[in-house]
Write an enzyme that holds these catalytic residues in place. Sequence first.
Site, PDB file in Angstrom:
ATOM      1  N   ASP A  75      42.382  55.385  34.483  1.00 13.27           N
ATOM      2  CA  ASP A  75      41.861  55.461  35.855  1.00 13.27           C
ATOM      3  C   ASP A  75      41.393  56.897  36.109  1.00 13.27           C
ATOM      4  OD1 ASP A  75      42.558  53.629  38.701  1.00 13.27           O
ATOM      5  OD2 ASP A  75      41.793  55.669  38.859  1.00 13.27           O
TER       6      ASP A  75
ATOM      7  N   ASN B 122      45.252  44.734  43.312  1.00 12.44           N
ATOM      8  CA  ASN B 122      44.799  44.714  44.702  1.00 12.44           C
ATOM      9  C   ASN B 122      43.785  43.584  44.845  1.00 12.44           C
ATOM     10  OD1 ASN B 122      46.274  46.986  45.645  1.00 12.44           O
ATOM     11  ND2 ASN B 122      44.797  48.351  44.659  1.00 12.44           N
TER      12      ASN B 122
ATOM     13  N   GLY C  89      43.004  47.446  49.611  1.00  9.06           N
ATOM     14  CA  GLY C  89      42.612  48.537  48.725  1.00  9.06           C
ATOM     15  C   GLY C  89      41.774  48.174  47.533  1.00  9.06           C
ATOM     16  N   GLN C  90      41.358  46.899  47.403  1.00  6.99           N
ATOM     17  CA  GLN C  90      40.482  46.594  46.265  1.00  6.99           C
ATOM     18  C   GLN C  90      39.115  47.219  46.520  1.00  6.99           C
ATOM     19  OE1 GLN C  90      39.909  42.446  45.195  1.00  6.99           O
ATOM     20  NE2 GLN C  90      38.944  42.975  43.252  1.00  6.99           N
ATOM     21  N   SER C  91      38.687  48.045  45.600  1.00  3.26           N
ATOM     22  CA  SER C  91      37.389  48.709  45.758  1.00  3.26           C
ATOM     23  C   SER C  91      36.402  48.321  44.668  1.00  3.26           C
ATOM     24  CB  SER C  91      37.581  50.234  45.762  1.00  3.26           C
ATOM     25  OG  SER C  91      38.169  50.672  44.557  1.00  3.26           O
TER      26      SER C  91
ATOM     27  N   HIS D  61      41.261  43.814  37.913  1.00  2.76           N
ATOM     28  CA  HIS D  61      41.870  44.845  37.069  1.00  2.76           C
ATOM     29  C   HIS D  61      43.333  44.969  37.426  1.00  2.76           C
ATOM     30  CE1 HIS D  61      39.946  46.591  40.629  1.00  2.76           C
ATOM     31  NE2 HIS D  61      40.978  47.425  40.700  1.00  2.76           N
TER      32      HIS D  61
HETATM   33  P1  AMP Z   1      41.101  49.192  43.272  1.00  7.08           P
HETATM   34  O1  AMP Z   1      40.982  50.160  44.421  1.00  7.08           O
HETATM   35  O2  AMP Z   1      42.404  48.483  43.171  1.00  7.08           O
HETATM   36  O3  AMP Z   1      39.901  48.259  43.239  1.00  7.08           O
HETATM   37  O4  AMP Z   1      41.045  50.065  41.955  1.00  7.08           O
HETATM   38  C1  AMP Z   1      39.867  50.616  41.464  1.00  7.08           C
HETATM   39  C2  AMP Z   1      40.263  51.790  40.627  1.00  7.08           C
HETATM   40  O5  AMP Z   1      39.177  52.138  39.801  1.00  7.08           O
HETATM   41  C3  AMP Z   1      40.622  53.056  41.417  1.00  7.08           C
HETATM   42  O6  AMP Z   1      41.974  53.413  41.142  1.00  7.08           O
HETATM   43  C4  AMP Z   1      39.627  54.086  40.931  1.00  7.08           C
HETATM   44  O7  AMP Z   1      40.208  55.353  40.790  1.00  7.08           O
HETATM   45  C5  AMP Z   1      39.203  53.517  39.600  1.00  7.08           C
HETATM   46  N1  AMP Z   1      37.880  53.886  39.135  1.00  7.08           N
HETATM   47  C6  AMP Z   1      36.743  53.934  39.857  1.00  7.08           C
HETATM   48  N2  AMP Z   1      35.703  54.260  39.059  1.00  7.08           N
HETATM   49  C7  AMP Z   1      36.202  54.388  37.805  1.00  7.08           C
HETATM   50  C8  AMP Z   1      35.627  54.707  36.539  1.00  7.08           C
HETATM   51  N3  AMP Z   1      34.318  54.938  36.398  1.00  7.08           N
HETATM   52  N4  AMP Z   1      36.446  54.773  35.456  1.00  7.08           N
HETATM   53  C9  AMP Z   1      37.769  54.534  35.596  1.00  7.08           C
HETATM   54  N5  AMP Z   1      38.369  54.224  36.773  1.00  7.08           N
HETATM   55  C10 AMP Z   1      37.598  54.157  37.854  1.00  7.08           C
END
Ligand code: AMP
Length: 112
Positions: free
Chosen positions: A31, A85, A91-93, A98
């Site tokens: 991450d 998430n 918090g899912q972004s 994943h």
């Molecule tokens: P979520 O917020 O649960 O959807 O988790 C998404 C995660 O992806 C976050 O913890 C970010 O820090 C991580 N993230 C975003 N862009 C990247 C990337 N290019 N490589 C690795 N992790 C990433």
Amino acid sequence: MADECLFCGIVAGTVPAQKVREDDETLTFADTNPQAPFHVLVIPRKHIPDIGALGADPDAAAALLRAIRAVAQENGLTDYRTVFNTGAKVGQSVFHVHAHVLSGRPMSWPPG
Ligand code: AMP
Ligand code: ZN
């Protein structure tokens, strides 16, 4: 592969990532905003948006769980937290499912 999906880009190799582990069905990478000394993301290679959709695909679900198990074993993790998430409000972004695997520090419960 879904257009404009960041993690599909990592699978395709068009987005850089620090890969930790690969198999035929999954990919594990660091991450970029780690929340613990050990923080990786385990994803299916195929685009599945969230854990609800993953649950409808037993083969992909099993492969993801096997990969989480392997990541823990290969990195000597005995105590670790696994987080999915689901939905922007919690918090899912990135909408390619994943598993966060976090370890290396004490963690409290309940989560914030
Ligand atoms: P979520 O917020 O649960 O959807 O988790 C998404 C995660 O992806 C976050 O913890 C970010 O820090 C991580 N993230 C975003 N862009 C990247 C990337 N290019 N490589 C690795 N992790 C990433
Ligand atoms: Zn995707």
